[in-house]
Design a protein around this motif. Structure first.
Motif, PDB file in Angstrom:
ATOM      1  N   GLY A   1       0.806  -1.222   0.000  1.00 56.86           N
ATOM      2  CA  GLY A   1       0.000   0.000   0.000  1.00 56.86           C
ATOM      3  C   GLY A   1       0.833   1.263   0.000  1.00 56.86           C
ATOM      4  O   GLY A   1       0.291   2.365   0.170  1.00 56.86           O
ATOM      5  N   ASP A   2       2.163   1.113  -0.184  1.00 60.59           N
ATOM      6  CA  ASP A   2       3.080   2.257  -0.236  1.00 60.59           C
ATOM      7  C   ASP A   2       2.877   3.180   0.973  1.00 60.59           C
ATOM      8  O   ASP A   2       2.774   2.724   2.092  1.00 60.59           O
ATOM      9  CB  ASP A   2       2.931   3.004  -1.559  1.00 60.59           C
ATOM     10  N   THR A   3       2.783   4.463   0.727  1.00 61.75           N
ATOM     11  CA  THR A   3       2.618   5.438   1.806  1.00 61.75           C
ATOM     12  C   THR A   3       1.151   5.683   2.148  1.00 61.75           C
ATOM     13  O   THR A   3       0.849   6.512   3.009  1.00 61.75           O
ATOM     14  CB  THR A   3       3.253   6.784   1.398  1.00 61.75           C
ATOM     15  N   GLY A   4       0.256   4.983   1.454  1.00 65.67           N
ATOM     16  CA  GLY A   4      -1.170   5.200   1.653  1.00 65.67           C
ATOM     17  C   GLY A   4      -1.748   6.218   0.700  1.00 65.67           C
ATOM     18  O   GLY A   4      -2.947   6.502   0.742  1.00 65.67           O
ATOM     19  N   TYR A   5      -0.889   6.847  -0.111  1.00 63.96           N
ATOM     20  CA  TYR A   5      -1.315   7.763  -1.185  1.00 63.96           C
ATOM     21  C   TYR A   5      -1.974   9.038  -0.682  1.00 63.96           C
ATOM     22  O   TYR A   5      -2.917   9.542  -1.280  1.00 63.96           O
ATOM     23  CB  TYR A   5      -2.238   7.030  -2.177  1.00 63.96           C
ATOM     24  N   GLY A   6      -1.460   9.575   0.432  1.00 59.20           N
ATOM     25  CA  GLY A   6      -1.986  10.862   0.896  1.00 59.20           C
ATOM     26  C   GLY A   6      -2.017  10.953   2.403  1.00 59.20           C
ATOM     27  O   GLY A   6      -1.145  10.425   3.097  1.00 59.20           O
ATOM     28  N   ASN A   7      -3.047  11.623   2.931  1.00 60.60           N
ATOM     29  CA  ASN A   7      -3.162  11.824   4.370  1.00 60.60           C
ATOM     30  C   ASN A   7      -3.766  10.587   5.034  1.00 60.60           C
ATOM     31  O   ASN A   7      -4.042   9.587   4.354  1.00 60.60           O
ATOM     32  CB  ASN A   7      -3.978  13.097   4.652  1.00 60.60           C
ATOM     33  N   PRO A   8      -3.979  10.604   6.364  1.00 62.57           N
ATOM     34  CA  PRO A   8      -4.524   9.412   7.027  1.00 62.57           C
ATOM     35  C   PRO A   8      -5.840   8.908   6.451  1.00 62.57           C
ATOM     36  O   PRO A   8      -6.092   7.691   6.443  1.00 62.57           O
ATOM     37  CB  PRO A   8      -4.681   9.882   8.484  1.00 62.57           C
ATOM     38  N   MET A   9      -6.674   9.806   5.952  1.00 64.65           N
ATOM     39  CA  MET A   9      -7.921   9.346   5.322  1.00 64.65           C
ATOM     40  C   MET A   9      -7.638   8.559   4.048  1.00 64.65           C
ATOM     41  O   MET A   9      -8.330   7.578   3.742  1.00 64.65           O
ATOM     42  CB  MET A   9      -8.828  10.545   5.026  1.00 64.65           C
ATOM     43  N   ASN A  10      -6.621   8.981   3.311  1.00 65.54           N
ATOM     44  CA  ASN A  10      -6.221   8.219   2.131  1.00 65.54           C
ATOM     45  C   ASN A  10      -5.665   6.850   2.522  1.00 65.54           C
ATOM     46  O   ASN A  10      -5.899   5.850   1.831  1.00 65.54           O
ATOM     47  CB  ASN A  10      -5.170   8.982   1.326  1.00 65.54           C
TER      48      ASN A  10
ATOM     49  N   ARG B   1     -10.950  -5.147   0.819  1.00 66.40           N
ATOM     50  CA  ARG B   1     -12.167  -5.549   0.112  1.00 66.40           C
ATOM     51  C   ARG B   1     -11.849  -6.391  -1.118  1.00 66.40           C
ATOM     52  O   ARG B   1     -12.614  -7.281  -1.494  1.00 66.40           O
ATOM     53  CB  ARG B   1     -12.954  -4.307  -0.311  1.00 66.40           C
ATOM     54  N   ALA B   2     -10.730  -6.107  -1.745  1.00 63.40           N
ATOM     55  CA  ALA B   2     -10.322  -6.876  -2.920  1.00 63.40           C
ATOM     56  C   ALA B   2      -9.888  -8.291  -2.544  1.00 63.40           C
ATOM     57  O   ALA B   2      -9.781  -9.150  -3.425  1.00 63.40           O
ATOM     58  CB  ALA B   2      -9.193  -6.154  -3.642  1.00 63.40           C
ATOM     59  N   GLY B   3      -9.634  -8.530  -1.258  1.00 64.17           N
ATOM     60  CA  GLY B   3      -9.259  -9.858  -0.791  1.00 64.17           C
ATOM     61  C   GLY B   3      -7.819 -10.016  -0.372  1.00 64.17           C
ATOM     62  O   GLY B   3      -7.373 -11.136  -0.103  1.00 64.17           O
ATOM     63  N   CYS B   4      -7.066  -8.918  -0.302  1.00 67.22           N
ATOM     64  CA  CYS B   4      -5.668  -9.016   0.125  1.00 67.22           C
ATOM     65  C   CYS B   4      -5.599  -9.447   1.589  1.00 67.22           C
ATOM     66  O   CYS B   4      -6.308  -8.905   2.440  1.00 67.22           O
ATOM     67  CB  CYS B   4      -4.963  -7.683  -0.057  1.00 67.22           C
ATOM     68  N   ALA B   5      -4.712 -10.390   1.871  1.00 67.25           N
ATOM     69  CA  ALA B   5      -4.587 -10.902   3.227  1.00 67.25           C
ATOM     70  C   ALA B   5      -3.948  -9.888   4.157  1.00 67.25           C
ATOM     71  O   ALA B   5      -4.206  -9.891   5.371  1.00 67.25           O
ATOM     72  CB  ALA B   5      -3.765 -12.182   3.218  1.00 67.25           C
ATOM     73  N   ALA B   6      -3.078  -9.036   3.606  1.00 64.14           N
ATOM     74  CA  ALA B   6      -2.389  -8.023   4.398  1.00 64.14           C
ATOM     75  C   ALA B   6      -2.107  -6.820   3.516  1.00 64.14           C
ATOM     76  O   ALA B   6      -1.984  -6.951   2.291  1.00 64.14           O
ATOM     77  CB  ALA B   6      -1.083  -8.562   4.970  1.00 64.14           C
ATOM     78  N   VAL B   7      -1.986  -5.675   4.149  1.00 62.09           N
ATOM     79  CA  VAL B   7      -1.636  -4.441   3.438  1.00 62.09           C
ATOM     80  C   VAL B   7      -0.457  -3.799   4.150  1.00 62.09           C
ATOM     81  O   VAL B   7      -0.476  -3.630   5.382  1.00 62.09           O
ATOM     82  CB  VAL B   7      -2.813  -3.450   3.395  1.00 62.09           C
ATOM     83  N   MET B   8       0.566  -3.456   3.383  1.00 63.26           N
ATOM     84  CA  MET B   8       1.750  -2.801   3.943  1.00 63.26           C
ATOM     85  C   MET B   8       1.631  -1.290   3.789  1.00 63.26           C
ATOM     86  O   MET B   8       1.322  -0.789   2.699  1.00 63.26           O
ATOM     87  CB  MET B   8       3.024  -3.284   3.233  1.00 63.26           C
ATOM     88  N   ILE B   9       1.898  -0.584   4.882  1.00 67.20           N
ATOM     89  CA  ILE B   9       1.952   0.876   4.877  1.00 67.20           C
ATOM     90  C   ILE B   9       3.315   1.284   5.435  1.00 67.20           C
ATOM     91  O   ILE B   9       3.770   0.758   6.451  1.00 67.20           O
ATOM     92  CB  ILE B   9       0.818   1.491   5.730  1.00 67.20           C
ATOM     93  N   GLU B  10       3.954   2.239   4.797  1.00 67.46           N
ATOM     94  CA  GLU B  10       5.325   2.608   5.163  1.00 67.46           C
ATOM     95  C   GLU B  10       5.449   4.091   5.484  1.00 67.46           C
ATOM     96  O   GLU B  10       4.508   4.874   5.256  1.00 67.46           O
ATOM     97  CB  GLU B  10       6.278   2.238   4.031  1.00 67.46           C
ATOM     98  N   ASP B  11       6.643   4.477   5.971  1.00 64.94           N
ATOM     99  CA  ASP B  11       6.853   5.846   6.456  1.00 64.94           C
ATOM    100  C   ASP B  11       7.725   6.699   5.544  1.00 64.94           C
ATOM    101  O   ASP B  11       8.240   7.733   5.973  1.00 64.94           O
ATOM    102  CB  ASP B  11       7.442   5.838   7.870  1.00 64.94           C
ATOM    103  N   GLN B  12       7.887   6.296   4.295  1.00 64.55           N
ATOM    104  CA  GLN B  12       8.667   7.127   3.381  1.00 64.55           C
ATOM    105  C   GLN B  12       7.909   8.396   3.000  1.00 64.55           C
ATOM    106  O   GLN B  12       6.679   8.461   3.046  1.00 64.55           O
ATOM    107  CB  GLN B  12       8.998   6.353   2.102  1.00 64.55           C
ATOM    108  N   VAL B  13       8.664   9.401   2.592  1.00 66.59           N
ATOM    109  CA  VAL B  13       8.096  10.599   1.980  1.00 66.59           C
ATOM    110  C   VAL B  13       7.598  10.229   0.590  1.00 66.59           C
ATOM    111  O   VAL B  13       8.255   9.477  -0.140  1.00 66.59           O
ATOM    112  CB  VAL B  13       9.164  11.709   1.893  1.00 66.59           C
ATOM    113  N   ALA B  14       6.440  10.722   0.230  1.00 66.13           N
ATOM    114  CA  ALA B  14       5.916  10.480  -1.120  1.00 66.13           C
ATOM    115  C   ALA B  14       6.526  11.484  -2.103  1.00 66.13           C
ATOM    116  O   ALA B  14       6.713  12.655  -1.749  1.00 66.13           O
ATOM    117  CB  ALA B  14       4.399  10.611  -1.114  1.00 66.13           C
TER     118      ALA B  14
END
Length: 295
Positions: free
Chosen positions: A91-100, A110-123
């Motif tokens: 899920g990269d950086t989440g593509y924006g703010n916390p709502m994103n 919802r698509a069925g992914c077992a896990a989603v990765m979110i990271e702390d890099q600058v976009a």
């Protein structure tokens, strides 16, 4: 008042069951539906849609934040089509703010992914072992993981929290971030780019939880055999570019022989094996069965 329950995700439950066995999970990373299918056919129980591989496969471009959320979601849906094993998604950086971030996690769950990765890099983010990456401050990193955990409460998935702070801020800051992620409720911790086996051991000893190691050939982190990773305390070993690199090497060799007017036979699967692995045999078997029942 009754609170709504999280929407179930069978693949997330299967991933948790794999982790609960207490054995190291070897996880080759896929980049499209065909690579995902081959991973399952080879007997692996878990895969991960690599951002590095997906960007290369879909865009023919480097993993430098060029893919949009919609493209990642579409790639994930396609990659999962032939699968019966769990697949994690980047899920990269989440593509924006916390709502994103919440939208990203919910959409992939919802698509069925077992896990989603979110990271702390600058976009826009970078592959963790290439130049030009930097991270947001600790508070913003924590906000992202908070948002991911909040999204999990609505639609179940496993939250994989990643930090890339090692290169820019050192190991102590990296450990502080990972510990904060664990306290928030992240299910799996991924500290990217430890520089030595000693650092890898420190990571697993310093923070209780499920740890993932990134075995990127040619990167900064030592490539260790599975038994050593398990002894250090890792639960998952990801191989993010192994299949992509092997495929590109094979294609380059075949192209070189074609350009030289030489036979490419040594690079090719037997045509019967090619058809079988893609699914022609299963397709025709099912089609013929339907015809027989219709008579």
């Amino acid at each position: 008042m009754l609170m709504p329950k999280s929407i179930a995700n069978p693949m997330a439950d299967r991933l948790r069951a794999l982790i609960a066995r207490g054995e190291l999970i070897k996880m080759p990373c896929c980049f499209d539906a065909l690579s995902a299918k081959l991973i399952e056919q080879a007997g692996f129980e878990l895969t991960f849609l690599s951002g590095f591989g997906a960007s290369a496969s879909r865009l023919g471009a480097p993993d430098t934040g060029l893919m949009s959320y919609g493209e990642v979601l579409d790639q994930a849906r396609n990659a999962m089509q032939p699968l019966t094993i769990p697949m994690m998604a980047d899920g990269d950086t989440g593509y924006g703010n916390p709502m994103n971030v919440m939208r990203t996690v919910t959409g992939l769950a919802r698509a069925g992914c077992a896990a989603v990765m979110i990271e702390d890099q600058v976009a826009p983010k970078r592959c963790g072992h290439t130049e030009g990456k930097s991270v947001v401050d600790r508070n913003e990193a924590i906000e992202r993981i908070h948002a991911a955990v909040e999204a999990r409460a609505d639609h179940d998935t496993v939250i994989l929290a990643r930090t890339d702070a090692r290169r820019e801020h050192g190991l102590d800051e990296t450990l502080a971030r990972a510990e904060a992620f664990a306290k928030i409720g992240a299910d799996i911790l991924f500290i990217e780019e430890p520089y030595s086996t000693e650092e890898m051991a420190t990571i697993c000893q310093s923070i209780q939880g499920v740890h993932m190691a990134n075995m990127l050939e040619g990167g900064q982190t030592p490539i260790l055999p599975p038994d050593e990773l398990e002894a250090l305390g890792y639960s998952i070993a990801a191989y993010p570019i192994t299949l992509l690199s092997a495929a590109m090497k094979a294609m380059n060799a075949a192209l070189a022989d074609l350009a030289a007017g030489q036979s490419t036979k040594e690079h090719l699967l037997d045509f019967a094996d090619l058809r079988r692995q893609i699914g022609f045999d299963d397709y025709h078997s099912k089609a013929n069965a339907l015809r027989r029942r219709a008579r």
